[in-house]
Design a protein around this motif. Structure first.
Motif, PDB file in Angstrom:
ATOM      1  N   SER A  85       7.272  24.434  -7.541  1.00  0.00           N
ATOM      2  CA  SER A  85       7.119  23.994  -6.153  1.00  0.00           C
ATOM      3  C   SER A  85       5.787  23.274  -5.992  1.00  0.00           C
ATOM      4  O   SER A  85       4.796  23.611  -6.630  1.00  0.00           O
ATOM      5  CB  SER A  85       7.206  25.172  -5.190  1.00  0.00           C
ATOM      6  N   VAL A  86       5.815  22.257  -5.138  1.00  0.00           N
ATOM      7  CA  VAL A  86       4.633  21.454  -4.846  1.00  0.00           C
ATOM      8  C   VAL A  86       4.364  21.574  -3.356  1.00  0.00           C
ATOM      9  O   VAL A  86       5.235  21.287  -2.532  1.00  0.00           O
ATOM     10  CB  VAL A  86       4.853  19.974  -5.229  1.00  0.00           C
ATOM     11  N   ASN A  87       3.179  22.029  -2.998  1.00  0.00           N
ATOM     12  CA  ASN A  87       2.792  22.141  -1.598  1.00  0.00           C
ATOM     13  C   ASN A  87       2.033  20.894  -1.182  1.00  0.00           C
ATOM     14  O   ASN A  87       1.155  20.418  -1.899  1.00  0.00           O
ATOM     15  CB  ASN A  87       1.920  23.380  -1.374  1.00  0.00           C
ATOM     16  N   ILE A  88       2.382  20.361  -0.022  1.00  0.00           N
ATOM     17  CA  ILE A  88       1.701  19.190   0.522  1.00  0.00           C
ATOM     18  C   ILE A  88       0.679  19.689   1.536  1.00  0.00           C
ATOM     19  O   ILE A  88       1.052  20.333   2.525  1.00  0.00           O
ATOM     20  CB  ILE A  88       2.700  18.228   1.177  1.00  0.00           C
ATOM     21  N   PRO A  89      -0.608  19.407   1.317  1.00  0.00           N
ATOM     22  CA  PRO A  89      -1.629  19.894   2.243  1.00  0.00           C
ATOM     23  C   PRO A  89      -1.471  19.279   3.643  1.00  0.00           C
ATOM     24  O   PRO A  89      -1.026  18.140   3.791  1.00  0.00           O
ATOM     25  CB  PRO A  89      -2.946  19.448   1.619  1.00  0.00           C
ATOM     26  N   LEU A  90      -1.845  20.046   4.643  1.00  0.00           N
ATOM     27  CA  LEU A  90      -1.760  19.587   6.029  1.00  0.00           C
ATOM     28  C   LEU A  90      -2.610  18.346   6.242  1.00  0.00           C
ATOM     29  O   LEU A  90      -2.186  17.391   6.902  1.00  0.00           O
ATOM     30  CB  LEU A  90      -2.196  20.709   6.973  1.00  0.00           C
ATOM     31  N   TRP A  91      -3.798  18.321   5.640  1.00  0.00           N
ATOM     32  CA  TRP A  91      -4.691  17.177   5.842  1.00  0.00           C
ATOM     33  C   TRP A  91      -4.095  15.900   5.246  1.00  0.00           C
ATOM     34  O   TRP A  91      -4.316  14.812   5.766  1.00  0.00           O
ATOM     35  CB  TRP A  91      -6.080  17.447   5.258  1.00  0.00           C
ATOM     36  N   ALA A  92      -3.324  16.011   4.174  1.00  0.00           N
ATOM     37  CA  ALA A  92      -2.715  14.832   3.561  1.00  0.00           C
ATOM     38  C   ALA A  92      -1.630  14.253   4.472  1.00  0.00           C
ATOM     39  O   ALA A  92      -1.497  13.031   4.597  1.00  0.00           O
ATOM     40  CB  ALA A  92      -2.143  15.178   2.200  1.00  0.00           C
ATOM     41  N   SER A  93      -0.868  15.124   5.119  1.00  0.00           N
ATOM     42  CA  SER A  93       0.165  14.659   6.040  1.00  0.00           C
ATOM     43  C   SER A  93      -0.454  13.963   7.248  1.00  0.00           C
ATOM     44  O   SER A  93      -0.002  12.896   7.667  1.00  0.00           O
ATOM     45  CB  SER A  93       1.025  15.836   6.503  1.00  0.00           C
ATOM     46  N   ILE A  94      -1.490  14.563   7.792  1.00  0.00           N
ATOM     47  CA  ILE A  94      -2.160  13.962   8.951  1.00  0.00           C
ATOM     48  C   ILE A  94      -2.819  12.634   8.565  1.00  0.00           C
ATOM     49  O   ILE A  94      -2.762  11.659   9.317  1.00  0.00           O
ATOM     50  CB  ILE A  94      -3.173  14.951   9.550  1.00  0.00           C
ATOM     51  N   ALA A  95      -3.407  12.589   7.374  1.00  0.00           N
ATOM     52  CA  ALA A  95      -4.036  11.342   6.907  1.00  0.00           C
ATOM     53  C   ALA A  95      -2.996  10.244   6.716  1.00  0.00           C
ATOM     54  O   ALA A  95      -3.256   9.075   7.033  1.00  0.00           O
ATOM     55  CB  ALA A  95      -4.795  11.598   5.607  1.00  0.00           C
ATOM     56  N   ALA A  96      -1.808  10.587   6.232  1.00  0.00           N
ATOM     57  CA  ALA A  96      -0.753   9.592   6.043  1.00  0.00           C
ATOM     58  C   ALA A  96      -0.285   9.041   7.388  1.00  0.00           C
ATOM     59  O   ALA A  96      -0.061   7.826   7.525  1.00  0.00           O
ATOM     60  CB  ALA A  96       0.418  10.198   5.279  1.00  0.00           C
ATOM     61  N   ILE A  97      -0.156   9.906   8.386  1.00  0.00           N
ATOM     62  CA  ILE A  97       0.247   9.446   9.717  1.00  0.00           C
ATOM     63  C   ILE A  97      -0.824   8.539  10.306  1.00  0.00           C
ATOM     64  O   ILE A  97      -0.525   7.469  10.855  1.00  0.00           O
ATOM     65  CB  ILE A  97       0.535  10.649  10.640  1.00  0.00           C
ATOM     66  N   ALA A  98      -2.089   8.934  10.182  1.00  0.00           N
ATOM     67  CA  ALA A  98      -3.178   8.116  10.719  1.00  0.00           C
ATOM     68  C   ALA A  98      -3.271   6.777   9.990  1.00  0.00           C
ATOM     69  O   ALA A  98      -3.468   5.723  10.623  1.00  0.00           O
ATOM     70  CB  ALA A  98      -4.499   8.872  10.603  1.00  0.00           C
ATOM     71  N   ALA A  99      -3.118   6.788   8.669  1.00  0.00           N
ATOM     72  CA  ALA A  99      -3.171   5.537   7.902  1.00  0.00           C
ATOM     73  C   ALA A  99      -2.006   4.628   8.277  1.00  0.00           C
ATOM     74  O   ALA A  99      -2.179   3.413   8.418  1.00  0.00           O
ATOM     75  CB  ALA A  99      -3.158   5.835   6.410  1.00  0.00           C
ATOM     76  N   GLY A 100      -0.826   5.200   8.450  1.00  0.00           N
ATOM     77  CA  GLY A 100       0.331   4.398   8.853  1.00  0.00           C
ATOM     78  C   GLY A 100       0.140   3.775  10.224  1.00  0.00           C
ATOM     79  O   GLY A 100       0.475   2.607  10.438  1.00  0.00           O
ATOM     80  N   ALA A 101      -0.420   4.548  11.160  1.00  0.00           N
ATOM     81  CA  ALA A 101      -0.687   3.996  12.495  1.00  0.00           C
ATOM     82  C   ALA A 101      -1.728   2.888  12.415  1.00  0.00           C
ATOM     83  O   ALA A 101      -1.609   1.856  13.080  1.00  0.00           O
ATOM     84  CB  ALA A 101      -1.158   5.107  13.426  1.00  0.00           C
ATOM     85  N   GLY A 102      -2.746   3.094  11.579  1.00  0.00           N
ATOM     86  CA  GLY A 102      -3.771   2.065  11.403  1.00  0.00           C
ATOM     87  C   GLY A 102      -3.197   0.795  10.814  1.00  0.00           C
ATOM     88  O   GLY A 102      -3.525  -0.319  11.250  1.00  0.00           O
ATOM     89  N   VAL A 103      -2.342   0.932   9.828  1.00  0.00           N
ATOM     90  CA  VAL A 103      -1.721  -0.244   9.207  1.00  0.00           C
ATOM     91  C   VAL A 103      -0.845  -0.971  10.213  1.00  0.00           C
ATOM     92  O   VAL A 103      -0.839  -2.200  10.262  1.00  0.00           O
ATOM     93  CB  VAL A 103      -0.915   0.183   7.945  1.00  0.00           C
ATOM     94  N   LEU A 104      -0.101  -0.217  11.030  1.00  0.00           N
ATOM     95  CA  LEU A 104       0.726  -0.865  12.042  1.00  0.00           C
ATOM     96  C   LEU A 104      -0.116  -1.597  13.081  1.00  0.00           C
ATOM     97  O   LEU A 104       0.241  -2.702  13.518  1.00  0.00           O
ATOM     98  CB  LEU A 104       1.618   0.168  12.730  1.00  0.00           C
ATOM     99  N   LEU A 105      -1.245  -1.007  13.482  1.00  0.00           N
ATOM    100  CA  LEU A 105      -2.114  -1.672  14.453  1.00  0.00           C
ATOM    101  C   LEU A 105      -2.732  -2.926  13.872  1.00  0.00           C
ATOM    102  O   LEU A 105      -2.806  -3.967  14.537  1.00  0.00           O
ATOM    103  CB  LEU A 105      -3.204  -0.715  14.935  1.00  0.00           C
TER     104      LEU A 105
END
Length: 73
Positions: free
Chosen positions: A47-67
């Protein structure tokens, strides 16, 4: 839809999936012994756990790229 917007949307989707599931698991088959016609194998569940900070960083980076993509386009 240009590639920048697609990348931004994929980052947001990946971040949301990381928040929703928190990780994933898979099975890996390993061969431990071959004795003549007998093959002994073991399936290990990993099993591979995805850290909470990585998920939040991906959402923020995606929003930044869209902007940024919206300002240039």
């Amino acid at each position: 839809m240009n590639p920048v917007k697609i990348i931004g949307a994929l980052l947001i989707v990946a971040g949301v999936l990381g928040l929703a599931f928190g990780g994933f698991s898979f099975t890996k088959e390993t061969h431990k012994a071959n004795i003549g016609p007998i093959n002994l194998s073991v399936e290990e569940k990993e099993s591979v756990n995805i850290p909470l900070w990585a998920s939040i960083a991906a959402i923020a980076a995606g929003a930044g790229v869209l902007l940024i993509g919206a300002k240039k386009g």
